[in-house]
Scaffold this motif. Structure first.
Motif, PDB file in Angstrom:
ATOM      1  N   GLY A   1      28.152  47.432 122.857  1.00  0.00           N
ATOM      2  CA  GLY A   1      28.678  46.370 123.718  1.00  0.00           C
ATOM      3  C   GLY A   1      30.061  45.941 123.269  1.00  0.00           C
ATOM      4  N   PRO A   2      30.657  44.973 123.980  1.00  0.00           N
ATOM      5  CA  PRO A   2      32.000  44.520 123.611  1.00  0.00           C
ATOM      6  C   PRO A   2      31.994  43.904 122.217  1.00  0.00           C
ATOM      7  CG  PRO A   2      31.293  43.578 125.717  1.00  0.00           C
ATOM      8  CD  PRO A   2      30.101  44.250 125.116  1.00  0.00           C
ATOM      9  N   ILE A   3      32.997  44.233 121.436  1.00  0.00           N
ATOM     10  CA  ILE A   3      33.091  43.703 120.062  1.00  0.00           C
ATOM     11  C   ILE A   3      34.317  42.798 119.970  1.00  0.00           C
ATOM     12  CG2 ILE A   3      33.568  44.324 117.644  1.00  0.00           C
ATOM     13  CD1 ILE A   3      31.094  45.724 117.930  1.00  0.00           C
ATOM     14  N   HIS A   4      34.058  41.542 119.610  1.00  0.00           N
ATOM     15  CA  HIS A   4      35.150  40.626 119.227  1.00  0.00           C
ATOM     16  C   HIS A   4      35.198  40.738 117.709  1.00  0.00           C
ATOM     17  CE1 HIS A   4      37.323  36.580 119.953  1.00  0.00           C
ATOM     18  NE2 HIS A   4      37.806  37.211 118.899  1.00  0.00           N
ATOM     19  N   PHE A   5      36.191  41.426 117.214  1.00  0.00           N
ATOM     20  CA  PHE A   5      36.141  41.963 115.848  1.00  0.00           C
ATOM     21  C   PHE A   5      35.864  40.915 114.776  1.00  0.00           C
ATOM     22  CE2 PHE A   5      38.428  43.801 112.053  1.00  0.00           C
ATOM     23  CZ  PHE A   5      37.410  44.683 111.723  1.00  0.00           C
ATOM     24  N   HIS A   6      36.668  39.863 114.703  1.00  0.00           N
ATOM     25  CA  HIS A   6      36.480  38.885 113.623  1.00  0.00           C
ATOM     26  C   HIS A   6      35.115  38.203 113.723  1.00  0.00           C
ATOM     27  CE1 HIS A   6      40.923  38.244 112.205  1.00  0.00           C
ATOM     28  NE2 HIS A   6      40.551  39.497 112.187  1.00  0.00           N
ATOM     29  N   GLU A   7      34.713  37.918 114.958  1.00  0.00           N
ATOM     30  CA  GLU A   7      33.412  37.282 115.171  1.00  0.00           C
ATOM     31  C   GLU A   7      32.291  38.229 114.753  1.00  0.00           C
ATOM     32  OE1 GLU A   7      31.429  36.228 119.239  1.00  0.00           O
ATOM     33  OE2 GLU A   7      33.245  35.051 118.960  1.00  0.00           O
TER      34      GLU A   7
END
Ligand code: BEZ
Length: 213
Positions: A20-26
């Protein structure tokens, strides 16, 4: 794009992945991260590299490390390739592979080296700590698969030297002697930090047993 250096903050991004979509820092949260690029899906060396990473899943987790792979191939290709990796390498790929079709991540992290490989990412590795600081980098050509045991060894060294005033010598492995950092000169502090004592081969080369064992 500026060249990323040790000590820089790892650039944040949002990108599609096999999980799925990755919000990297999160996504990284309080963990260490190994962000590593490979040239292309359905290629032999890459297949073994992703297989090896999956096989070392327990070792990465033991060190609080989340691996994440990146290539510029599309998600649909990654999804089919993961089935192949699982079958041929007898593993379960349990980490995300970024589908960096727009080359956002490759550009942010300077993973395309056009004189080596025109359009695809080379074999870059970024070791990122829980504060999102880039702590180590490696760059290998497409023709040479990386040594993932070495990447674990590197993380062991980083984690050990973060918590003790030591550095790790050539070819060091867990449990072997380490060196006392040259900046530590106060005898009282040395005795406090290293009650086990140390051996001075030279005034600048002081060996001691691994402190956290
Ligand atoms: C490989 O992963 O096998 C590979 C990829 C690009 C060029 C050469 C080898």
């Amino acid at each position: 794009m500026t060249t990323l250096r040790l000590g820089d903050t790892a650039p944040d991004f949002v990108q599609q992945s096999t999980q799925g979509p990755i919000h990297f820092h999160e996504w990284a949260g309080p963990h260490w991260v190994v962000l590593f690029s490979h040239p292309a899906d359905f290629t032999p060396v890459c297949t073994t590299e992703l297989g090896k990473t999956a096989a070392l899943s327990v070792e990465f987790a033991r060190r609080q490390v989340k691996p994440i792979a990146v290539s510029v191939d599309p998600l649909e290709s990654h999804d089919r390739w993961v089935l192949d990796i699982n079958e041929t390498q007898q593993v379960t790929v349990d980490f995300p592979i970024l589908a960096d079709v727009d080359r956002q991540v490759a550009t942010l992290y300077d993973m395309i080296h056009p004189k080596a490989l025109a359009t695809a990412t080379v074999r870059s590795v970024f070791v990122i700590d829980p504060k999102k600081v880039i702590r180590a980098t490696l760059t290998y050509p497409a023709s040479t698969g990386r040594n993932f045991d070495e990447i674990l060894r590197l993380i062991d060294s980083l984690q050990l030297t973060d918590s003790h005033k030591v550095a790790t010598p050539a070819n060091w492995q867990q449990g072997q002697d380490v060196v006392i950092v040259p900046s530590l000169q106060d005898p009282e502090e040395i005795a406090q930090c290293f009650p086990q004592g140390y051996r001075a081969v030279r005034p600048y080369l002081r060996l001691t047993s691994q402190p956290n064992r």
